[in-house]
Design a protein around this motif. Structure first.
Motif, PDB file in Angstrom:
ATOM      1  N   THR A  39       0.827  -1.198   0.000  1.00  0.00           N
ATOM      2  CA  THR A  39       0.000   0.000   0.000  1.00  0.00           C
ATOM      3  C   THR A  39       0.864   1.252   0.000  1.00  0.00           C
ATOM      4  O   THR A  39       0.597   2.219  -0.729  1.00  0.00           O
ATOM      5  CB  THR A  39      -0.941   0.001   1.224  1.00  0.00           C
ATOM      6  OG1 THR A  39      -1.853  -1.096   1.108  1.00  0.00           O
ATOM      7  CG2 THR A  39      -1.725   1.298   1.303  1.00  0.00           C
ATOM      8  N   GLN A  43       0.503   3.601  -3.206  1.00  0.00           N
ATOM      9  CA  GLN A  43      -0.552   4.545  -2.856  1.00  0.00           C
ATOM     10  C   GLN A  43      -0.679   5.599  -3.944  1.00  0.00           C
ATOM     11  O   GLN A  43       0.293   6.005  -4.585  1.00  0.00           O
ATOM     12  CB  GLN A  43      -0.270   5.190  -1.504  1.00  0.00           C
ATOM     13  CG  GLN A  43       1.023   5.983  -1.419  1.00  0.00           C
ATOM     14  CD  GLN A  43       1.239   6.531  -0.028  1.00  0.00           C
ATOM     15  OE1 GLN A  43       0.567   7.481   0.361  1.00  0.00           O
ATOM     16  NE2 GLN A  43       2.165   5.948   0.717  1.00  0.00           N
ATOM     17  N   THR A  44      -1.904   6.058  -4.161  1.00  0.00           N
ATOM     18  CA  THR A  44      -2.214   6.951  -5.272  1.00  0.00           C
ATOM     19  C   THR A  44      -1.401   8.234  -5.234  1.00  0.00           C
ATOM     20  O   THR A  44      -1.021   8.775  -6.277  1.00  0.00           O
ATOM     21  CB  THR A  44      -3.712   7.285  -5.278  1.00  0.00           C
ATOM     22  OG1 THR A  44      -4.457   6.071  -5.259  1.00  0.00           O
ATOM     23  CG2 THR A  44      -4.093   8.072  -6.517  1.00  0.00           C
ATOM     24  N   SER A  48      -0.099   7.833  -9.819  1.00  0.00           N
ATOM     25  CA  SER A  48      -1.495   7.751 -10.223  1.00  0.00           C
ATOM     26  C   SER A  48      -1.758   6.618 -11.202  1.00  0.00           C
ATOM     27  O   SER A  48      -2.903   6.214 -11.391  1.00  0.00           O
ATOM     28  CB  SER A  48      -1.928   9.079 -10.854  1.00  0.00           C
ATOM     29  OG  SER A  48      -1.126   9.362 -11.987  1.00  0.00           O
ATOM     30  N   SER A  50      -2.363   3.117 -12.755  1.00  0.00           N
ATOM     31  CA  SER A  50      -2.872   1.851 -12.211  1.00  0.00           C
ATOM     32  C   SER A  50      -1.781   0.794 -12.249  1.00  0.00           C
ATOM     33  O   SER A  50      -1.158   0.584 -13.298  1.00  0.00           O
ATOM     34  CB  SER A  50      -4.075   1.375 -13.023  1.00  0.00           C
ATOM     35  OG  SER A  50      -5.145   2.277 -12.924  1.00  0.00           O
ATOM     36  N   LYS A  72      -8.019  -3.675  -2.972  1.00  0.00           N
ATOM     37  CA  LYS A  72      -8.135  -2.577  -2.013  1.00  0.00           C
ATOM     38  C   LYS A  72      -7.443  -2.929  -0.709  1.00  0.00           C
ATOM     39  O   LYS A  72      -6.754  -2.081  -0.108  1.00  0.00           O
ATOM     40  CB  LYS A  72      -9.615  -2.272  -1.757  1.00  0.00           C
ATOM     41  CG  LYS A  72      -9.841  -1.044  -0.875  1.00  0.00           C
ATOM     42  CD  LYS A  72      -9.446   0.224  -1.592  1.00  0.00           C
ATOM     43  CE  LYS A  72      -9.810   1.454  -0.785  1.00  0.00           C
ATOM     44  NZ  LYS A  72      -9.403   2.719  -1.457  1.00  0.00           N
ATOM     45  N   ARG A  77      -5.729   0.314  -3.052  1.00  0.00           N
ATOM     46  CA  ARG A  77      -6.408   0.907  -4.202  1.00  0.00           C
ATOM     47  C   ARG A  77      -7.086  -0.198  -4.993  1.00  0.00           C
ATOM     48  O   ARG A  77      -6.635  -1.345  -4.986  1.00  0.00           O
ATOM     49  CB  ARG A  77      -5.431   1.689  -5.080  1.00  0.00           C
ATOM     50  CG  ARG A  77      -4.242   0.876  -5.557  1.00  0.00           C
ATOM     51  CD  ARG A  77      -3.138   1.741  -6.139  1.00  0.00           C
ATOM     52  NE  ARG A  77      -3.577   2.490  -7.302  1.00  0.00           N
ATOM     53  CZ  ARG A  77      -2.824   3.433  -7.901  1.00  0.00           C
ATOM     54  NH1 ARG A  77      -1.636   3.733  -7.422  1.00  0.00           N
ATOM     55  NH2 ARG A  77      -3.278   4.078  -8.959  1.00  0.00           N
ATOM     56  N   ASP A  78      -8.158   0.139  -5.673  1.00  0.00           N
ATOM     57  CA  ASP A  78      -8.936  -0.893  -6.349  1.00  0.00           C
ATOM     58  C   ASP A  78      -8.940  -0.725  -7.867  1.00  0.00           C
ATOM     59  O   ASP A  78      -9.854  -1.173  -8.560  1.00  0.00           O
ATOM     60  CB  ASP A  78     -10.376  -0.925  -5.830  1.00  0.00           C
ATOM     61  CG  ASP A  78     -11.068   0.425  -5.959  1.00  0.00           C
ATOM     62  OD1 ASP A  78     -10.478   1.339  -6.576  1.00  0.00           O
ATOM     63  OD2 ASP A  78     -12.193   0.565  -5.445  1.00  0.00           O
ATOM     64  N   ASP A  79      -7.874  -0.097  -8.383  1.00  0.00           N
ATOM     65  CA  ASP A  79      -7.830   0.159  -9.824  1.00  0.00           C
ATOM     66  C   ASP A  79      -6.713  -0.610 -10.523  1.00  0.00           C
ATOM     67  O   ASP A  79      -6.193  -0.170 -11.548  1.00  0.00           O
ATOM     68  CB  ASP A  79      -7.654   1.653 -10.088  1.00  0.00           C
ATOM     69  CG  ASP A  79      -6.329   2.187  -9.545  1.00  0.00           C
ATOM     70  OD1 ASP A  79      -5.801   1.594  -8.576  1.00  0.00           O
ATOM     71  OD2 ASP A  79      -5.829   3.194 -10.082  1.00  0.00           O
ATOM     72  N   SER A 111     -13.706  -1.231 -11.350  1.00  0.00           N
ATOM     73  CA  SER A 111     -12.440  -0.555 -11.050  1.00  0.00           C
ATOM     74  C   SER A 111     -11.238  -1.426 -11.416  1.00  0.00           C
ATOM     75  O   SER A 111     -10.418  -1.057 -12.251  1.00  0.00           O
ATOM     76  CB  SER A 111     -12.388  -0.160  -9.578  1.00  0.00           C
ATOM     77  OG  SER A 111     -12.792  -1.247  -8.753  1.00  0.00           O
TER      78      SER A 111
END
Length: 256
Positions: A39, A43-44, A48, A50, A72, A77-79, A111
């Motif tokens: 994570t 992390q975003t 950014s 995917s 997630k 993140r779920d993308d 997603s």
């Protein structure tokens, strides 16, 4: 506890059935410590784009399906984009259904995206430097020889006698476990391909080994021969199974 994806649709006559090694990968990736590490890495706010998660030798698809469906929890993140590679056409077809079903059941279908199951040898179908997370549960059992890789059209359906079908099914299964000398012939080829396959900024590989594969020597070799890389044990099987005791290595560039 996160749900294990269903593989009830898979014919285990020709595809490796999930076992202790598969479940160790699931437990390791979803553990509190590893999920926190991943994570933080993905992390975003840091990136950014995917993450592209690829499983080599996907078999039934249970590992890549679990990773995609629970992105997630694992990545924060779920993308994510999920992709699988296997030399066995039957495994590719099984993986596709396993992943799609698992994603749909967790509500991640809008997603997380499953891209494809590619028929190919290790990372050969992949664009160099494109993979963010590379997963491999290799054929690690020591065997006198390695089975030859399937040729184009070899896995196509055609009428077979009972003995021919048995031989064909046994051959396809052998691709999932027969590791050649020290169980490391295929694994060594995979290790050599890691630096070129991974994203140079954030890529990480997870590799399963058994005790007879000499994981401590593998880690030492990577750290010694690859400048700026780390290889760490992040998962261990909780059961003694003779020489088949299992570990999961995390391999990544130390400076990233």
């Amino acid at each position: 506890m996160l749900p294990t994806p269903s593989t009830s649709h898979v014919s285990f006559d020709t595809v490796y059935e999930p076992a202790e090694d598969s479940f160790l990968l699931l437990d390791t990736l979803s553990s509190a410590s590893e999920a926190a590490w991943l994570t933080d890495r993905f992390q975003t706010s840091k990136s950014s784009a995917s993450p592209l998660v690829v499983e080599v030798g996907s078999g039934s698809g249970v590992v890549i399906a679990f990773t995609a469906a629970n992105s997630k929890h694992i990545f924060g993140r779920d993308d994510i984009l999920a992709l699988a590679v296997d030399v066995n056409r039957d495994a590719c077809q099984a993986t596709k259904q396993t992943v799609q079903t698992a994603i749909a059941e967790t509500g991640n279908a809008n997603s997380t995206h499953y891209l494809s199951s590619l028929i190919g040898d290790l990372v050969s179908p992949l664009k160099p430097g494109s993979v963010d997370v590379l997963l491999f549960n290799p054929p690690y059992v020591p065997t006198p020889d390695l089975p030859l890789l399937p040729q184009p059209g070899q896995n196509e359906t055609k009428p077979l006698s009972r003995s021919e079908k048995f031989e064909h099914d046994s051959y396809l299964l052998s691709l999932s476990y027969a590791g050649g000398v020290d169980g490391m012939e295929t694994t060594n080829r995979f290790i050599e391909a890691i630096p070129s396959a991974l994203n140079p900024d954030r890529g990480v590989a997870y590799l399963l080994l058994c005790a007879q594969n000499k994981p401590e020597e593998v880690k030492a070799r990577i750290v010694r021969d690859w400048e700026g890389w780390s290889a760490e044990t992040v998962g261990r099987s909780g059961m003694q199974a003779g020489w088949e005791k299992l570990v999961i290595l995390r391999i990544y560039r130390s400076g990233t």
